[in-house]
Structures are given as C-alpha cells and as structure tokens.
Design a protein around this motif. Structure first.
Motif, PDB file in Angstrom:
ATOM      1  N   PRO A  97       0.939  -0.981  -0.078  1.00 54.35           N
ATOM      2  CA  PRO A  97      -0.719  -0.081   0.263  1.00 54.35           C
ATOM      3  C   PRO A  97       0.574   0.989   0.099  1.00 54.35           C
ATOM      4  N   VAL A  98       0.753   2.113  -0.587  1.00 57.65           N
ATOM      5  CA  VAL A  98       1.298   4.018  -0.597  1.00 57.65           C
ATOM      6  C   VAL A  98       1.411   4.577   0.340  1.00 57.65           C
ATOM      7  N   ARG A  99       1.694   4.757   0.873  1.00 60.16           N
ATOM      8  CA  ARG A  99       1.310   6.313   1.761  1.00 60.16           C
ATOM      9  C   ARG A  99       1.093   6.819   1.660  1.00 60.16           C
ATOM     10  N   ARG A 100       0.209   7.963   2.294  1.00 64.72           N
ATOM     11  CA  ARG A 100       0.064   8.907   2.567  1.00 64.72           C
ATOM     12  C   ARG A 100      -0.444   9.720   1.253  1.00 64.72           C
ATOM     13  N   ARG A 101      -1.849   8.256   0.730  1.00 62.92           N
ATOM     14  CA  ARG A 101      -2.425   9.428  -0.145  1.00 62.92           C
ATOM     15  C   ARG A 101      -3.526  10.347  -0.039  1.00 62.92           C
ATOM     16  N   VAL A 102      -3.083  10.886  -1.167  1.00 63.95           N
ATOM     17  CA  VAL A 102      -4.300  12.453  -0.250  1.00 63.95           C
ATOM     18  C   VAL A 102      -5.806  11.671  -1.353  1.00 63.95           C
ATOM     19  N   THR A 103      -6.580  11.956  -0.861  1.00 67.61           N
ATOM     20  CA  THR A 103      -8.384  11.843  -1.506  1.00 67.61           C
ATOM     21  C   THR A 103      -9.278  13.277  -0.643  1.00 67.61           C
ATOM     22  N   ARG A 104      -8.615  13.763  -0.095  1.00 65.28           N
ATOM     23  CA  ARG A 104      -8.917  14.608   0.125  1.00 65.28           C
ATOM     24  C   ARG A 104      -9.154  16.018  -0.563  1.00 65.28           C
ATOM     25  N   PRO A 105      -9.324  16.732  -1.919  1.00 61.47           N
ATOM     26  CA  PRO A 105      -8.421  17.740  -1.482  1.00 61.47           C
ATOM     27  C   PRO A 105      -8.854  18.960  -1.201  1.00 61.47           C
ATOM     28  N   ARG A 106      -8.137  20.010  -1.759  1.00 62.70           N
ATOM     29  CA  ARG A 106      -7.527  21.068  -0.392  1.00 62.70           C
ATOM     30  C   ARG A 106      -8.606  22.307  -1.583  1.00 62.70           C
ATOM     31  N   PRO A 107      -9.292  22.853  -1.108  1.00 61.90           N
ATOM     32  CA  PRO A 107     -10.589  24.316  -1.365  1.00 61.90           C
ATOM     33  C   PRO A 107      -9.832  25.198  -2.251  1.00 61.90           C
ATOM     34  N   GLY A 108      -9.195  25.750  -3.683  1.00 66.14           N
ATOM     35  CA  GLY A 108      -7.947  26.473  -3.633  1.00 66.14           C
ATOM     36  C   GLY A 108      -7.043  26.308  -4.723  1.00 66.14           C
ATOM     37  N   HIS A 109      -6.633  25.471  -4.471  1.00 64.66           N
ATOM     38  CA  HIS A 109      -5.662  24.013  -5.199  1.00 64.66           C
ATOM     39  C   HIS A 109      -6.466  23.277  -6.182  1.00 64.66           C
ATOM     40  N   ALA A 110      -5.298  22.880  -6.567  1.00 64.41           N
ATOM     41  CA  ALA A 110      -5.352  22.089  -8.241  1.00 64.41           C
ATOM     42  C   ALA A 110      -5.818  20.790  -7.707  1.00 64.41           C
ATOM     43  N   ASP A 111      -6.209  20.166  -6.784  1.00 61.46           N
ATOM     44  CA  ASP A 111      -6.172  19.395  -6.212  1.00 61.46           C
ATOM     45  C   ASP A 111      -7.321  18.138  -6.696  1.00 61.46           C
ATOM     46  N   LEU A 112      -8.527  19.012  -6.890  1.00 63.93           N
ATOM     47  CA  LEU A 112      -9.742  17.915  -7.561  1.00 63.93           C
ATOM     48  C   LEU A 112      -9.625  18.103  -9.356  1.00 63.93           C
ATOM     49  N   ALA A 113      -9.240  19.795  -9.341  1.00 61.88           N
ATOM     50  CA  ALA A 113      -9.315  19.508 -11.244  1.00 61.88           C
ATOM     51  C   ALA A 113      -8.530  19.149 -11.819  1.00 61.88           C
ATOM     52  N   GLY A 114      -7.176  18.900 -10.975  1.00 65.88           N
ATOM     53  CA  GLY A 114      -6.015  18.157 -11.877  1.00 65.88           C
ATOM     54  C   GLY A 114      -6.453  16.219 -11.465  1.00 65.88           C
ATOM     55  N   GLY A 115      -6.931  15.965 -10.393  1.00 62.66           N
ATOM     56  CA  GLY A 115      -8.009  14.883 -10.379  1.00 62.66           C
ATOM     57  C   GLY A 115      -8.437  14.137 -10.994  1.00 62.66           C
ATOM     58  N   LEU A 116      -9.852  15.018 -11.029  1.00 66.63           N
ATOM     59  CA  LEU A 116     -10.548  15.043 -12.379  1.00 66.63           C
ATOM     60  C   LEU A 116      -9.802  15.456 -14.320  1.00 66.63           C
ATOM     61  N   LYS A 117      -9.253  15.940 -14.226  1.00 69.28           N
ATOM     62  CA  LYS A 117      -8.569  16.067 -15.626  1.00 69.28           C
ATOM     63  C   LYS A 117      -7.840  14.597 -16.159  1.00 69.28           C
ATOM     64  N   TYR A 118      -6.867  14.042 -14.910  1.00 73.34           N
ATOM     65  CA  TYR A 118      -5.666  13.134 -15.247  1.00 73.34           C
ATOM     66  C   TYR A 118      -6.325  11.398 -14.599  1.00 73.34           C
ATOM     67  N   ASP A 119      -7.679  12.136 -13.999  1.00 71.01           N
ATOM     68  CA  ASP A 119      -8.428  10.737 -13.758  1.00 71.01           C
ATOM     69  C   ASP A 119      -7.381   9.600 -12.495  1.00 71.01           C
ATOM     70  N   ARG A 120      -6.547  10.559 -11.378  1.00 65.85           N
ATOM     71  CA  ARG A 120      -5.803  10.079 -10.975  1.00 65.85           C
ATOM     72  C   ARG A 120      -6.580  10.018  -9.570  1.00 65.85           C
ATOM     73  N   ARG A 121      -6.660   9.009  -8.212  1.00 64.69           N
ATOM     74  CA  ARG A 121      -7.149   9.059  -7.593  1.00 64.69           C
ATOM     75  C   ARG A 121      -6.369   9.213  -6.377  1.00 64.69           C
ATOM     76  N   ASP A 122      -5.611   9.600  -6.241  1.00 57.48           N
ATOM     77  CA  ASP A 122      -4.344   9.731  -5.521  1.00 57.48           C
ATOM     78  C   ASP A 122      -3.879  11.362  -5.929  1.00 57.48           C
ATOM     79  N   LEU A 123      -4.716  11.861  -5.181  1.00 58.46           N
ATOM     80  CA  LEU A 123      -4.326  13.369  -5.429  1.00 58.46           C
ATOM     81  C   LEU A 123      -3.275  13.991  -4.891  1.00 58.46           C
ATOM     82  N   ARG A 124      -1.988  13.106  -4.300  1.00 60.25           N
ATOM     83  CA  ARG A 124      -0.707  13.728  -4.071  1.00 60.25           C
ATOM     84  C   ARG A 124       0.038  13.673  -5.915  1.00 60.25           C
TER      85      ARG A 124
END
Length: 385
Positions: A97-124
């Motif tokens: 298992p990969v440690r320190r996965r990020v699944t909770r996007p920070r408002p105002g950051h690229a996290d969610l938009a980038g996750g949607l665009k690149y289809d990444r389920r680990d926002l790191r």
C-alpha cells in the motif's frame, strides 16, 4: 526565442530545468543563481520547509568556463526533503500500500481539478507538481535571464506594496532606495512603517491559523523602446508579461501601470503626454507602465501581481473525500502563512525571462557580441528618429 521547461515534484529527488535559446558567450555564475534562490526562500511568514531546504544550483550542461556555449543550459536543484519521502515518492512501483495518499482535495488548490483531468485517485500525483516548489527553477532561469538583460544595462527589481489591508507608500523614493530598503526588509517592503504593520497582519493571520495575501510590484529599468509588437495578439509584450505573472501559483490578478485604476479617471488623466528634448522622446508620467500598443516605449516597465492567501491552511475548511464522497475537513500539507515577499522574487524572474525573450526576438544573434552589435545599431537608429 528563449524557452524553458521545468521538471520534478515538490518532494521528489530533485527539480530541474532546461533553458534554450541563449546566445553563446553570456556569463553565467552559479553564485548569482544561488543568490536569487536564497531570496526566494526568505520572507516573514514562511513555513518549516524553508528551514529544511537550502537551495543551490547545479549547472549540468551548456556552460563552459563561466560562459554559455550556444546550446541548452541544464539546471538541477536537489530536494533535501527527499530523504523523508523516498518510499512515498519512489519512482519504482510500490510493493505494498502507498503511504500518505491524498483523497481529500484542498479548496483553492489544483487537487480536485487535476484529479478529474488526469484521472488520478491519489491526489498527491497532482499536488506534488502543482506545488510552488516548482518556482525554484523559474527563479534559476530568471537569474540567467537577468544576466542577459544586464549585458544591455537593463535592471529588474521587485518590492511588496500590499499585505492584507496594509499598503506601502514609496512615493519620493528612488529605485535604488526601493531596492536597498526592500532587500533589508523581512517582508521586502521599502516603506518601513508599512512593513511593521504588514508583519502584524501576518502574525494576526497566523494566530487564526489562517493565511494572508497581498500585492508585489516588479519594475524593469532601461528597457529599449520597441520590444514586443502590435501586429499579432501573441506578440504583444503586455500580454506576455500578464501571462507570465498570472502563471505564478496563487496569483489571481495582474496590473500593468495604472491597471484597474484606469477605470476611475478620465482619458486625459490616463494617457502619458509625449515630449521631445535633447534628441529624445520622453514622458513625464508613466501611467501606461512602460507599454503602449503591446510594445515598450522607453519608460520603466511596471507590473503588479495580486497573490491570494495560499490554499493550504493550518485550520481546516470543508471538502469532500473523492473515494467515499463524504464530507471531511480538508487535508494540510504545509504551513506557510504569507508568501508575498517570495512571490515578488518569482515575479522578477518571470518578468526578466519575458523581457529577455523579447530582447532575443528583437536583436537575435548566435553570440552575445552579435546581439550587442544589433542592439547598438538599433539604438543608433532610434537616436536618429
């Protein structure tokens, strides 16, 4: 033309850049680049990451005996914090298992938009590259661009003009005084009274476990008239400057000259009257910020960037887990309170690059000496106009 690419992640082994298009014979010194890298890491309100990293440049190619050779210049900065992230950011496929996965996007950051665009389920995978750590290499590239401009007597400076509700007043100060005072200030503000109030604003935000933004100003001194062009949209220098400054992480607004202030006054109070004396055209005001019709007109270039409070807070605000779709407090990655002083240094770098690119575009030359001959011929032409 000049162009560059950067590569690397915030907590990866290193970050790097390749800069192409420099003329041969340009002096390049690692200590000059390191000086700007150190300036980027300073400023009141920075977090613990700046205590971990002491950025120094490694020039891996394109420079021999202190001068460019005409090919691409390769630059690398090692990430000291990599030693704490070797398994999390390993290049090889993980055994478990990969440690320190990020699944909770920070408002105002690229996290969610980038996750949607690149289809990444680990926002790191998104935040590591979207991080402002990338601007380290932009500052390194900008330091070399500054060297090219210096060969033509062109200088670039920056200072902070606002943090939170506090505005600086530098009227009556010369550019040399602004540089001296800004570099001595923990918030890079040339107005000492305002600087103390800015520090109080940062302390107040920190006590609230919050962040705070502001405005930095970049000036380019002694740029010749005629850089840029009016003939196509993508050759206009003001557009290129605005894009470069807006591309800095957390910048949400750009002004050139009076900027949005032009909407508050009449046309006669906006446009800079033209005069002629001692063989040259000049203006007694600089409301245009040194650019008219997409071209420099001989006055100082003045650009400002508005930096929002950074998106990563020590306090939490609501977000949604991308896996469970349940509401959660957003994740925290680092703890800068204010990055406006550092953003000014980054602003210098990106503006210096745009102006250096425009100089190379205008005067060409495979060597610095050829470029300088072309420049002198043009300046003689301007003097005869």
């Amino acid at each position: 033309m000049l162009r560059y690419l950067t590569a690397g992640e915030s907590h990866g082994p290193a970050i790097s850049a390749i800069l192409e298009g420099l003329p041969a014979g340009l002096p390049v010194a690692a200590e000059d680049i390191d000086r700007d890298l150190k300036r980027r890491q300073g400023g009141y309100g920075r977090g613990r990451r700046m205590q971990i990293e002491t950025d120094t440049i490694e020039i891996r190619g394109g420079v021999r005996h202190g001068r460019t050779m005409g090919g691409p210049v390769s630059l690398v900065v090692q990430n000291r914090d990599w030693q704490n992230w070797t398994d999390v950011m390993a290049i090889e496929e993980a055994d478990g298992p990969v440690r320190r996965r990020v699944t909770r996007p920070r408002p105002g950051h690229a996290d969610l938009a980038g996750g949607l665009k690149y289809d990444r389920r680990d926002l790191r995978d998104i935040l590591e590259r979207a991080s402002a750590r990338e601007t380290t290499m932009r500052v390194a590239v900008g330091a070399i661009a500054r060297s090219l401009l210096g060969a033509f007597g062109i200088r670039v400076l920056s200072h902070v003009v606002r943090i939170g509700q506090v505005d600086a007043d530098v009227s009556g100060l010369s550019n040399d005084e602004i540089i001296e005072r800004a570099e001595a200030s923990p918030v890079r503000c040339a107005d000492e009274d305002a600087a103390q109030k800015m520090i109080a604003e940062i302390d107040r935000a920190k006590s609230l476990k919050d962040t705070i933004g502001g405005v930095f100003e970049v000036k380019v001194l002694n740029a010749p008239p005629g850089l840029g062009s009016h003939v196509q949209w993508d050759r206009k220098l003001d557009g290129r400057l605005a894009q470069a400054v807006m591309s800095i992480q957390a910048v949400k607004g750009v002004e050139i000259g009076l900027g949005f202030g032009v909407t508050r006054v009449l046309g006669s109070e906006v446009h800079d009257e033209i005069f002629y004396e001692d063989g040259r055209f000049y203006r007694e005001t600089n409301r245009a910020g040194g650019v008219e019709g997409g071209m420099t007109e001989g006055e100082e270039i003045v650009v400002r960037g508005a930096l929002k409070p950074i998106a990563t807070l020590m306090r939490t605000i609501m977000s949604v887990d991308i896996e469970t779709k349940e509401a959660f407090d957003s994740a925290k990655e680092r703890s800068d309170v204010c990055t406006v002083p550092a953003a000014g240094v980054i602003g210098e770098a990106v503006v210096a690059f745009v102006v250096a690119d425009a100089m190379q575009e205008k005067f060409g030359g495979d060597s610095l000496e050829e470029m300088q001959r072309n420049y002198q011929g043009y300046m003689d032409q301007v003097a005869r106009y």
